[in-house]
Design a protein around this motif. Structure first.
Motif, mmCIF file in Angstrom:
data_model
loop_
_atom_site.group_PDB
_atom_site.id
_atom_site.type_symbol
_atom_site.label_atom_id
_atom_site.label_comp_id
_atom_site.label_asym_id
_atom_site.label_seq_id
_atom_site.Cartn_x
_atom_site.Cartn_y
_atom_site.Cartn_z
ATOM 1 N N MET A 124 24.180 -0.800 -12.261
ATOM 2 C CA MET A 124 24.940 -0.117 -11.205
ATOM 3 C C MET A 124 26.220 -0.879 -10.871
ATOM 4 N N ARG A 125 26.149 -2.191 -10.880
ATOM 5 C CA ARG A 125 27.306 -3.010 -10.509
ATOM 6 C C ARG A 125 28.342 -3.137 -11.615
ATOM 7 N N HIS A 126 27.900 -3.048 -12.862
ATOM 8 C CA HIS A 126 28.797 -3.401 -13.956
ATOM 9 C C HIS A 126 29.041 -2.299 -14.976
ATOM 10 N N THR A 127 28.565 -1.091 -14.696
ATOM 11 C CA THR A 127 28.839 0.030 -15.596
ATOM 12 C C THR A 127 29.151 1.271 -14.772
ATOM 13 N N ASP A 128 29.580 2.292 -15.446
ATOM 14 C CA ASP A 128 29.813 3.591 -14.804
ATOM 15 C C ASP A 128 28.756 4.610 -15.224
ATOM 16 N N MET A 129 27.603 4.130 -15.632
ATOM 17 C CA MET A 129 26.522 5.025 -16.070
ATOM 18 C C MET A 129 26.087 5.929 -14.928
ATOM 19 N N PRO A 130 25.751 7.182 -15.242
ATOM 20 C CA PRO A 130 25.156 8.043 -14.208
ATOM 21 C C PRO A 130 23.769 7.522 -13.827
ATOM 22 N N ALA A 131 23.315 7.880 -12.632
ATOM 23 C CA ALA A 131 22.057 7.360 -12.088
ATOM 24 C C ALA A 131 20.875 7.581 -13.030
ATOM 25 N N ALA A 132 20.767 8.755 -13.632
ATOM 26 C CA ALA A 132 19.638 9.036 -14.522
ATOM 27 C C ALA A 132 19.632 8.088 -15.718
ATOM 28 N N GLU A 133 20.789 7.796 -16.252
ATOM 29 C CA GLU A 133 20.874 6.887 -17.393
ATOM 30 C C GLU A 133 20.579 5.447 -16.980
ATOM 31 N N VAL A 134 21.011 5.066 -15.773
ATOM 32 C CA VAL A 134 20.668 3.738 -15.245
ATOM 33 C C VAL A 134 19.152 3.604 -15.143
ATOM 34 N N ALA A 135 18.490 4.599 -14.578
ATOM 35 C CA ALA A 135 17.035 4.546 -14.416
ATOM 36 C C ALA A 135 16.338 4.465 -15.770
ATOM 37 N N ARG A 136 16.761 5.294 -16.710
ATOM 38 C CA ARG A 136 16.154 5.313 -18.048
ATOM 39 C C ARG A 136 16.348 3.966 -18.751
ATOM 40 N N THR A 137 17.560 3.435 -18.702
ATOM 41 C CA THR A 137 17.870 2.177 -19.378
ATOM 42 C C THR A 137 17.150 1.004 -18.721
ATOM 43 N N ALA A 138 17.150 0.966 -17.393
ATOM 44 C CA ALA A 138 16.486 -0.127 -16.675
ATOM 45 C C ALA A 138 14.993 -0.153 -16.977
ATOM 46 N N LEU A 139 14.363 1.011 -17.020
ATOM 47 C CA LEU A 139 12.936 1.064 -17.330
ATOM 48 C C LEU A 139 12.688 0.673 -18.782
ATOM 49 N N GLY A 140 13.608 1.042 -19.663
ATOM 50 C CA GLY A 140 13.503 0.609 -21.060
ATOM 51 C C GLY A 140 13.563 -0.900 -21.178
ATOM 52 N N ILE A 141 14.453 -1.519 -20.424
ATOM 53 C CA ILE A 141 14.551 -2.986 -20.420
ATOM 54 C C ILE A 141 13.263 -3.601 -19.876
ATOM 55 N N ALA A 142 12.743 -3.044 -18.802
ATOM 56 C CA ALA A 142 11.483 -3.544 -18.240
ATOM 57 C C ALA A 142 10.355 -3.445 -19.266
ATOM 58 N N SER A 143 10.346 -2.371 -20.049
ATOM 59 C CA SER A 143 9.278 -2.193 -21.043
ATOM 60 C C SER A 143 9.347 -3.229 -22.163
ATOM 61 N N GLU A 144 10.516 -3.803 -22.361
ATOM 62 C CA GLU A 144 10.664 -4.849 -23.375
ATOM 63 C C GLU A 144 10.137 -6.195 -22.878
ATOM 64 N N ILE A 145 9.953 -6.330 -21.562
ATOM 65 C CA ILE A 145 9.550 -7.599 -20.956
ATOM 66 C C ILE A 145 8.114 -7.563 -20.455
ATOM 67 N N CYS A 146 7.723 -6.470 -19.824
ATOM 68 C CA CYS A 146 6.419 -6.366 -19.156
ATOM 69 C C CYS A 146 5.406 -5.658 -20.060
ATOM 70 N N VAL A 147 4.266 -6.290 -20.297
ATOM 71 C CA VAL A 147 3.247 -5.689 -21.159
ATOM 72 C C VAL A 147 2.536 -4.510 -20.498
ATOM 73 N N TYR A 148 2.706 -4.329 -19.179
ATOM 74 C CA TYR A 148 2.086 -3.209 -18.470
ATOM 75 C C TYR A 148 3.042 -2.032 -18.289
ATOM 76 N N THR A 149 4.170 -2.073 -18.985
ATOM 77 C CA THR A 149 5.181 -1.021 -18.921
ATOM 78 C C THR A 149 5.516 -0.599 -20.338
ATOM 79 N N ASN A 150 5.586 0.708 -20.589
ATOM 80 C CA ASN A 150 5.973 1.127 -21.940
ATOM 81 C C ASN A 150 7.293 1.892 -21.928
ATOM 82 N N GLY A 151 7.771 2.226 -23.088
ATOM 83 C CA GLY A 151 9.071 2.876 -23.238
ATOM 84 C C GLY A 151 9.019 4.396 -23.193
ATOM 85 N N GLU A 152 7.875 4.980 -22.837
ATOM 86 C CA GLU A 152 7.751 6.425 -22.697
ATOM 87 C C GLU A 152 8.273 6.799 -21.306
ATOM 88 N N VAL A 153 9.566 7.027 -21.195
ATOM 89 C CA VAL A 153 10.211 7.201 -19.901
ATOM 90 C C VAL A 153 10.426 8.678 -19.589
#
Length: 158
Positions: A124-153
């Protein structure tokens, strides 16, 4: 609002394509949950009843649910959290009586919530991505780090 699809039981993935984000109140409100699924569905039903009782006022329904959740003996045992949003507000509702409107309009819950929140704030601070894309991308990043989160967003927009 975005949610991943993973349902875990201990260290085992039980389901990969769960819908943790849903439209309620005739599509005017989006609700997402984390925690025990059955508990979350109980809370979603209660929240939707509160919305109807309080003329679709998101804030009023959230406060009333939080009060019940904190004081009702049955509800106090539920282990879940809710995030609800309409066109005007986003709120976190917890069993400790909290109703929180997030800073910067971004909030996250669940096992990967801290990772997703950090990623979303940076995007949100460093891109002009729309909110839906921010949410999708952020959750994708979380899925790469957290074993209890997957990339099925799944993303739901108001």
């Amino acid at each position: 609002m975005a949610g991943d699809g993973q349902v875990s039981l201990g260290q085992t993935v039980m389901k990969s394509h769960a819908r943790k984000v849903r439209r309620i109140a005739e599509g005017r409100v989006v609700a997402g949950f984390a925690g025990a699924s059955a508990d979350a569905f109980t809370l979603l039903d209660r929240f939707e009843s509160k919305l109807e009782a309080h003329r679709r006022s998101l804030a009023r329904a959230a406060v009333e649910l939080a009060k019940d959740w904190r004081t009702d003996r049955y509800l106090r045992r539920l282990e879940a959290m809710l995030v609800v949003m309409d066109a005007d507000a986003t709120l976190l509702i917890s069993g400790t009586g909290d109703v929180i409107e997030p800073d910067e309009g971004v909030i996250a819950i669940g096992s990967g919530g801290s990772y997703a929140l950090a990623a979303a704030r940076a995007l949100m601070r460093h891109t002009d991505m729309p909110a839906a894309e921010v949410a999708r991308t952020a959750l994708g990043i979380a899925s790469e780090i957290c074993v209890y989160t997957n990339g099925e967003v799944l993303v739901e927009e108001i």
